[in-house]
Scaffold this motif. Structure first.
Motif, PDB file in Angstrom:
ATOM      1  N   PHE A  34      48.255  55.223  43.843  1.00 26.93           N
ATOM      2  CA  PHE A  34      49.081  54.062  43.519  1.00 26.93           C
ATOM      3  C   PHE A  34      48.870  53.655  42.073  1.00 26.93           C
ATOM      4  O   PHE A  34      47.749  53.665  41.562  1.00 26.93           O
ATOM      5  N   TYR A  36      49.588  50.448  39.361  1.00 26.37           N
ATOM      6  CA  TYR A  36      49.871  49.024  39.239  1.00 26.37           C
ATOM      7  C   TYR A  36      49.905  48.657  37.761  1.00 26.37           C
ATOM      8  O   TYR A  36      49.250  49.278  36.930  1.00 26.37           O
ATOM      9  N   GLN A  38      49.112  45.227  35.363  1.00 23.29           N
ATOM     10  CA  GLN A  38      48.541  43.885  35.390  1.00 23.29           C
ATOM     11  C   GLN A  38      48.700  43.227  34.033  1.00 23.29           C
ATOM     12  O   GLN A  38      48.193  43.736  33.029  1.00 23.29           O
ATOM     13  N   GLY A  41      46.044  37.299  32.999  1.00 21.55           N
ATOM     14  CA  GLY A  41      46.099  36.093  33.804  1.00 21.55           C
ATOM     15  C   GLY A  41      46.939  36.218  35.063  1.00 21.55           C
ATOM     16  O   GLY A  41      47.197  35.210  35.736  1.00 21.55           O
ATOM     17  N   LYS A  42      47.352  37.431  35.393  1.00 22.39           N
ATOM     18  CA  LYS A  42      48.194  37.650  36.579  1.00 22.39           C
ATOM     19  C   LYS A  42      47.536  38.659  37.520  1.00 22.39           C
ATOM     20  O   LYS A  42      46.613  39.376  37.137  1.00 22.39           O
ATOM     21  N   GLY A  43      48.053  38.721  38.735  1.00 25.37           N
ATOM     22  CA  GLY A  43      47.589  39.744  39.657  1.00 25.37           C
ATOM     23  C   GLY A  43      48.289  41.062  39.399  1.00 25.37           C
ATOM     24  O   GLY A  43      49.368  41.095  38.803  1.00 25.37           O
ATOM     25  N   PRO A  44      47.681  42.177  39.821  1.00 20.43           N
ATOM     26  CA  PRO A  44      48.342  43.475  39.669  1.00 20.43           C
ATOM     27  C   PRO A  44      49.685  43.506  40.393  1.00 20.43           C
ATOM     28  O   PRO A  44      49.822  42.942  41.479  1.00 20.43           O
ATOM     29  N   PHE A  46      52.526  46.098  41.911  1.00 18.59           N
ATOM     30  CA  PHE A  46      52.711  47.486  42.357  1.00 18.59           C
ATOM     31  C   PHE A  46      53.860  48.161  41.619  1.00 18.59           C
ATOM     32  O   PHE A  46      54.926  47.571  41.445  1.00 18.59           O
ATOM     33  N   LEU A  87      46.678  50.065  36.158  1.00 21.17           N
ATOM     34  CA  LEU A  87      45.611  50.404  37.094  1.00 21.17           C
ATOM     35  C   LEU A  87      46.075  51.509  38.030  1.00 21.17           C
ATOM     36  O   LEU A  87      47.220  51.509  38.489  1.00 21.17           O
ATOM     37  N   SER A  99      41.640  50.627  49.290  1.00 24.44           N
ATOM     38  CA  SER A  99      42.055  51.206  48.011  1.00 24.44           C
ATOM     39  C   SER A  99      40.902  51.155  47.030  1.00 24.44           C
ATOM     40  O   SER A  99      40.265  50.106  46.872  1.00 24.44           O
ATOM     41  N   PHE A 101      40.007  51.429  43.127  1.00 28.23           N
ATOM     42  CA  PHE A 101      40.672  51.285  41.840  1.00 28.23           C
ATOM     43  C   PHE A 101      39.858  51.890  40.699  1.00 28.23           C
ATOM     44  O   PHE A 101      38.624  51.928  40.744  1.00 28.23           O
ATOM     45  N   GLY A 102      40.578  52.325  39.666  1.00 31.08           N
ATOM     46  CA  GLY A 102      39.961  52.683  38.396  1.00 31.08           C
ATOM     47  C   GLY A 102      39.810  51.436  37.542  1.00 31.08           C
ATOM     48  O   GLY A 102      40.242  50.339  37.922  1.00 31.08           O
ATOM     49  N   ASP A 103      39.191  51.618  36.365  1.00 30.75           N
ATOM     50  CA  ASP A 103      38.946  50.490  35.465  1.00 30.75           C
ATOM     51  C   ASP A 103      40.177  50.085  34.668  1.00 30.75           C
ATOM     52  O   ASP A 103      40.170  49.037  34.023  1.00 30.75           O
TER      53      ASP A 103
END
Lengths: 111, 115
Positions: A34, A36, A38, A41-44, A46, A87, A99, A101-103
């Motif tokens: 997946f 994403y 980002q 100041g916001k969420g990821p 999709f 991401l 899930s 996640f990578g950095d």
């Protein structure tokens, strides 16, 4: 254990300068990969799901591809509004529902 | 209209205090999550609930206690806050069926600062 490594950590591009972001992964039986986006100041948010090697998905200036070991997010002729952290995440069959996640890669596109 | 909403957006508190973060989703999803994002942007899963039942519980101190009163809500209570708890906490939701469980819909995050 599932692992995701993204490179580069940061990428600065001029507007219109195409490039690619890399996501290398290790997973026992890939269920899905997946991407994403980002914003600060916001969420990821999709973007794409890729299920199997050879698959490609496109959305505007973004194109995601998948091999058995890595995924690329290609950005064609980027604009300043494409600036964000991208991401990558994987889910394996042995960790269904979880899930990893990578950095992330922080992309900055200068006008 | 917000799909996944969490409150508060910011919390600043002293060590040793207790705090809660609330999350609600109006997407009709069965599964909800709490993720922690540290200063290096690394997102790590903490908990997952499916229709009020805990299904993922990562190695998280037992000072963190999630509660899901119904499938549209997942709250996070943190006792005896420590400096290392400072982070952004994200609530997320997903469909249950098939690989779509990986397509997560996130809230805007709750930034917790412990002084």
């Amino acid at each position: 254990e599932d692992q995701v490594t993204q490179s580069p950590e940061a990428l600065r591009l001029q507007e219109g300068e195409s490039s690619s972001l890399n996501c290398s992964y290790t997973v026992s039986g890939l269920r899905g990969l997946f991407w994403y986006r980002q914003d600060p100041g916001k969420g990821p948010e999709f973007l794409f799901t890729l299920y199997s090697a050879g698959e490609e998905k496109e959305k505007e200036r973004l194109k995601a591809t998948l091999t058995k070991k890595e995924s690329f997010l290609h950005i064609t002729a980027p604009k300043p509004e494409d600036s964000a952290t991208y991401l990558c995440a994987v889910q394996g069959y042995t960790n269904a529902g979880k899930s990893t996640f990578g950095d992330g890669t922080t992309l900055t596109v200068k006008p | 209209d917000t799909a996944v909403s969490q409150t508060p957006k910011y919390l600043v508190t002293q060590m040793g205090n207790d705090k809660s973060i609330k999350c609600e989703q109006n997407l009709g999803h069965d599964t909800m999550y709490w993720y922690k994002q540290d200063s290096k942007k690394f997102l790590k899963i903490m908990f997952s609930y499916n229709n009020k039942e805990l299904i993922i519980n990562e190695t998280v101190p037992n000072r963190f206690s999630p509660k899901s009163p119904d499938k549209a809500h997942l709250n996070l209570h943190i006792n005896s806050l420590e400096l290392g708890d400072s982070a952004v906490y994200f609530c997320a939701s997903s469909r249950l069926i098939g690989v779509n469980t990986g397509e997560l819909f996130f809230g805007e995050g709750s930034r917790l600062t412990v002084l």
